[in-house]
Design an enzyme around this catalytic site. Structure first.
Site, PDB file in Angstrom:
ATOM      1  CG  ASP A 101       4.654  25.896  14.474  1.00  0.00           C
ATOM      2  OD1 ASP A 101       3.693  26.229  15.188  1.00  0.00           O
ATOM      3  OD2 ASP A 101       5.427  24.958  14.773  1.00  0.00           O
TER       4      ASP A 101
ATOM      5  CG  ASP B 238       4.470  40.011   3.767  1.00  0.00           C
ATOM      6  OD1 ASP B 238       3.612  40.891   3.964  1.00  0.00           O
ATOM      7  OD2 ASP B 238       5.655  40.266   3.486  1.00  0.00           O
TER       8      ASP B 238
ATOM      9  CG  ASP C 214       6.698  41.425   9.232  1.00  0.00           C
ATOM     10  OD1 ASP C 214       6.169  41.700   8.148  1.00  0.00           O
ATOM     11  OD2 ASP C 214       7.860  41.759   9.537  1.00  0.00           O
TER      12      ASP C 214
ATOM     13  CE  LYS D 108       6.688  28.029  17.575  1.00  0.00           C
ATOM     14  NZ  LYS D 108       6.602  26.649  17.037  1.00  0.00           N
TER      15      LYS D 108
ATOM     16  CE1 TYR E 265      10.473  41.893  13.617  1.00  0.00           C
ATOM     17  CE2 TYR E 265       8.475  42.973  12.900  1.00  0.00           C
ATOM     18  CZ  TYR E 265       9.381  41.949  12.781  1.00  0.00           C
ATOM     19  OH  TYR E 265       9.198  40.971  11.833  1.00  0.00           O
TER      20      TYR E 265
END
Ligand code: NAD
Length: 370
Positions: A226, A254, A250, A193, A142
């Site tokens: 993942d 959630d 992020d 990852k 970001y």
């Protein structure tokens, strides 16, 4: 130590409504537990824009840097949607996070037994769930450069963002996660990852370095993000603390949040480096926004904001027992069947309003010392 200081920035929409209930809880601690706070208030978001033409004044920013902890309600609302990007309400919040350098975002996913049927997952999968996601908040994709949208010189365009992490950025958030784990069940799972991203390889190596050199007593595991997402939905109770980068955090936080039901229940903390008095720079806020659809109707659930104050008791003021007292009071109120409208299931029932929920929690606190 002198009386700890709190800056309350209630913000917009339901922010002032839920913060009003937190004030009742703060007052209760002062009157009943000898835990007084030096409380001051300020404006942020649209409320600050209306008064000063900016979502956060320099003066409020300086006060935020000066206090032991900031409690924030929510910012934003339709009245501000068409403002220039530079003065949008969210800019006030982003400035606080950036200038206080709040690099560790703590998002607990805790399932109160009385609400276990509210989750989209089966009761046995979520009942008693208590995990903490630590998301790196000030770096990563970001913020990385280069970024932007450019011509690709072949008649099309290319969108660019850069995932970039330094040793120091990874190590400091890893330390936050290990410290937290020591106060909980002593387990950290780091997610990245590393199979497809060099930044993920570095992340894994640096987290491992911090573990081996500074926290060998904490159990550390690694998981690809993942696979972590799948495991969070399959059997979330296998986790204690999860530490991950800004982007994966992020998304994963959630997803984890929804394991527990309503947005009105979710607190958060954003922590930075320790100040001179040893306390971390800290901002506590509910995960939800300003909820313009229910503003002024007495329908807002104040629990997320009240639980954010419980996090402040635990992480800024070293009052873990008092934080647990407050969490138990919330649990007791929910167990009694009291519900704000957002917590009513399909079977319905009569909701209580924001203020009644705050009062019920204060009564449960009273009961805890009788
Ligand atoms: P929101 O979180 O405000 O609301 C989403 C839904 O959840 C709404 O139906 C709302 O009524 C409900 N809800 C939220 N909090 C609740 C509570 N405490 N009790 C009961 N119901 C609750 O998200 P949104 O509608 O996408 O955004 C509204 C405004 O809030 C926008 O301006 C957005 O930019 C802003 N926002 C701010 C923050 C923040 O301050 N940290 C976070 C998210 C959104």
């Amino acid at each position: 130590m002198s009386t700890p200081s709190l800056l309350i920035l209630a913000g917009d929409g339901i922010g002032p409504e839920v913060m009003g209930e937190v004030r009742k809880v703060i007052d209760w601690y002062g009157a009943n537990r000898g835990l007084s706070f030096n409380v001051s208030e300020g404006l942020v978001g649209g409320a600050s824009y209306d008064a000063h033409g900016t979502p956060l004044t320099d003066e409020t920013m300086a006060r935020a840097q000066d206090v032991d902890a900031v409690l924030l309600g929510a910012v934003g609302g339709p009245a501000y949607d068409d403002l220039d990007f530079s003065v949008k309400p969210e800019r006030g919040l982003l400035r606080l996070r950036k200038e206080m350098d709040l690099f560790a975002n703590l998002r607990p996913a805790q399932c109160f037994d009385a609400l276990a049927d509210f989750s989209s997952l089966k009761r046995e999968v979520v009942a008693g769930l208590d995990i903490m996601i630590v998301r790196e908040l000030t770096s990563g994709i970001y913020f990385g450069e280069p970024r932007g949208i450019q011509d690709d010189n072949e008649g099309g365009r290319v969108g660019i963002n850069t995932q970039r992490y330094t040793t120091n950025e990874i190590r400091r958030v890893a330390r936050s996660a290990f410290e937290l784990a020591r106060r909980r069940s002593n387990k950290v799972c780091s997610m990245e990852k590393a199979n497809v991203m060099e930044s993920g390889i570095l992340w894994r190596e640096e987290v491992t370095w911090v573990h081996d050199n500074e926290y060998p007593d904490v159990e550390l595991s690694h998981m690809y993000a993942d696979a972590g997402a799948m495991q969070l939905c399959r059997w979330p109770k296998q986790f204690d603390v999860i530490v991950t980068d800004n982007l994966f955090g992020d998304i994963l936080s959630d997803a984890a949040a929804m394991l527990t039901g309503s947005l009105g229940m979710l607190p958060s903390a954003s922590l930075g480096a320790p100040m001179a008095n040893g306390r971390p720079k800290a901002l506590y806020e509910p995960v939800h926004g300003s909820a313009p659809d229910i503003t002024g109707l007495g329908k807002a659930n104040p629990i997320a904001c009240i639980l954010s104050f419980a996090m402040a008791l635990r992480y800024s003021f070293d009052q873990g027992d008092e934080a647990a007292r407050l969490e138990n009071a919330v649990e007791a109120v929910l167990a009694s069947g009291a519900r704000t409208a957002d917590l009513l299931g399909p079977e319905g029932g009569a909701p209580i309003n924001t203020s009644q929920m705050g009062d019920a929690i204060v009564s449960a606190l009273d009961a805890s010392i009788r």
